[in-house]
Design a protein around this motif. Structure first.
Motif, PDB file in Angstrom:
ATOM      1  N   ARG A  42       9.870  -3.393 133.278  1.00 39.61           N
ATOM      2  CA  ARG A  42       9.288  -2.535 132.232  1.00 39.61           C
ATOM      3  C   ARG A  42       8.238  -1.601 132.830  1.00 39.61           C
ATOM      4  O   ARG A  42       8.164  -0.426 132.468  1.00 39.61           O
ATOM      5  CB  ARG A  42       8.689  -3.386 131.119  1.00 39.61           C
ATOM      6  N   ALA A  43       7.424  -2.112 133.750  1.00 42.23           N
ATOM      7  CA  ALA A  43       6.396  -1.285 134.382  1.00 42.23           C
ATOM      8  C   ALA A  43       7.015  -0.189 135.253  1.00 42.23           C
ATOM      9  O   ALA A  43       6.432   0.871 135.425  1.00 42.23           O
ATOM     10  CB  ALA A  43       5.455  -2.154 135.217  1.00 42.23           C
ATOM     11  N   ALA A  44       8.200  -0.452 135.794  1.00 41.28           N
ATOM     12  CA  ALA A  44       8.869   0.528 136.666  1.00 41.28           C
ATOM     13  C   ALA A  44       9.561   1.621 135.877  1.00 41.28           C
ATOM     14  O   ALA A  44       9.997   2.610 136.460  1.00 41.28           O
ATOM     15  CB  ALA A  44       9.883  -0.180 137.562  1.00 41.28           C
ATOM     16  N   GLY A  51      12.306  10.545 142.465  1.00 44.06           N
ATOM     17  CA  GLY A  51      12.867   9.572 143.390  1.00 44.06           C
ATOM     18  C   GLY A  51      12.039   8.308 143.516  1.00 44.06           C
ATOM     19  O   GLY A  51      12.579   7.210 143.615  1.00 44.06           O
ATOM     20  N   TRP A  52      10.713   8.439 143.486  1.00 43.39           N
ATOM     21  CA  TRP A  52       9.867   7.255 143.640  1.00 43.39           C
ATOM     22  C   TRP A  52      10.059   6.295 142.473  1.00 43.39           C
ATOM     23  O   TRP A  52      10.176   5.089 142.671  1.00 43.39           O
ATOM     24  CB  TRP A  52       8.403   7.675 143.768  1.00 43.39           C
ATOM     25  N   VAL A  74      20.970   3.569 143.290  1.00 39.05           N
ATOM     26  CA  VAL A  74      20.788   4.246 144.577  1.00 39.05           C
ATOM     27  C   VAL A  74      21.455   5.612 144.577  1.00 39.05           C
ATOM     28  O   VAL A  74      20.954   6.556 145.191  1.00 39.05           O
ATOM     29  CB  VAL A  74      21.328   3.371 145.735  1.00 39.05           C
ATOM     30  N   GLU A  75      22.555   5.734 143.873  1.00 33.96           N
ATOM     31  CA  GLU A  75      23.321   6.985 143.862  1.00 33.96           C
ATOM     32  C   GLU A  75      22.468   8.213 143.530  1.00 33.96           C
ATOM     33  O   GLU A  75      22.661   9.260 144.097  1.00 33.96           O
ATOM     34  CB  GLU A  75      24.468   6.891 142.848  1.00 33.96           C
ATOM     35  N   ALA A  81      12.932  10.982 148.779  1.00 34.55           N
ATOM     36  CA  ALA A  81      12.192   9.847 148.220  1.00 34.55           C
ATOM     37  C   ALA A  81      12.296   8.628 149.121  1.00 34.55           C
ATOM     38  O   ALA A  81      11.364   7.852 149.238  1.00 34.55           O
ATOM     39  CB  ALA A  81      12.708   9.505 146.831  1.00 34.55           C
ATOM     40  N   SER A  82      13.426   8.458 149.761  1.00 32.54           N
ATOM     41  CA  SER A  82      13.603   7.259 150.574  1.00 32.54           C
ATOM     42  C   SER A  82      12.956   7.374 151.943  1.00 32.54           C
ATOM     43  O   SER A  82      12.797   6.385 152.628  1.00 32.54           O
ATOM     44  CB  SER A  82      15.100   6.956 150.729  1.00 32.54           C
ATOM     45  N   THR A  83      12.550   8.565 152.336  1.00 25.93           N
ATOM     46  CA  THR A  83      11.923   8.728 153.647  1.00 25.93           C
ATOM     47  C   THR A  83      10.419   8.541 153.591  1.00 25.93           C
ATOM     48  O   THR A  83       9.771   8.477 154.618  1.00 25.93           O
ATOM     49  CB  THR A  83      12.217  10.122 154.231  1.00 25.93           C
TER      50      THR A  83
END
Length: 107
Positions: A42-44, A51-52, A74-75, A81-83
């Motif tokens: 829920r917090a997320a 992206g984050w 992930v798609e 964002a992943s870097t």
């Protein structure tokens, strides 16, 4: 386990500074480490679709053992964002919104 007082303080900080991802990140981490992955999910649930926020959703899905859900999330995550290129972890700027950062820089 982390105390309920710490969780309440982080929840309050997220409410008072909704744009500050550091507070949200710490709340989610503490909730997951306490075994409360549903509250972490829920917090997320960020209102921003960046992206984050998507990475936080993936993290909480994995914490709930929902790997297929995590894979599907992930798609849509932008490569940047992943870097980690969006955050500078070597400065306190990630802890402060722009008004607080301006006041802090004058100290």
């Amino acid at each position: 386990p982390f105390s309920t007082k710490l969780i309440a303080q982080l929840e309050d900080a997220v409410q008072r500074h909704p744009g500050n991802l550091w507070f949200r990140d710490q709340l989610i981490r503490v909730l997951v480490e306490n075994g409360n992955s549903r509250d972490a999910q829920r917090a997320a649930a960020c209102t921003e679709r960046n992206g984050w926020c998507q990475l936080l959703s993936i993290y909480t899905a994995v914490a709930r053992n929902r790997h297929a859900e995590a894979d599907s999330l992930v798609e849509g995550v932008p490569i940047s964002a992943s870097t980690g290129s969006g955050m500078n972890w070597h400065t306190s700027d990630v802890l402060l919104d722009s008004a607080d950062a301006a006041a802090y820089s004058k100290m």
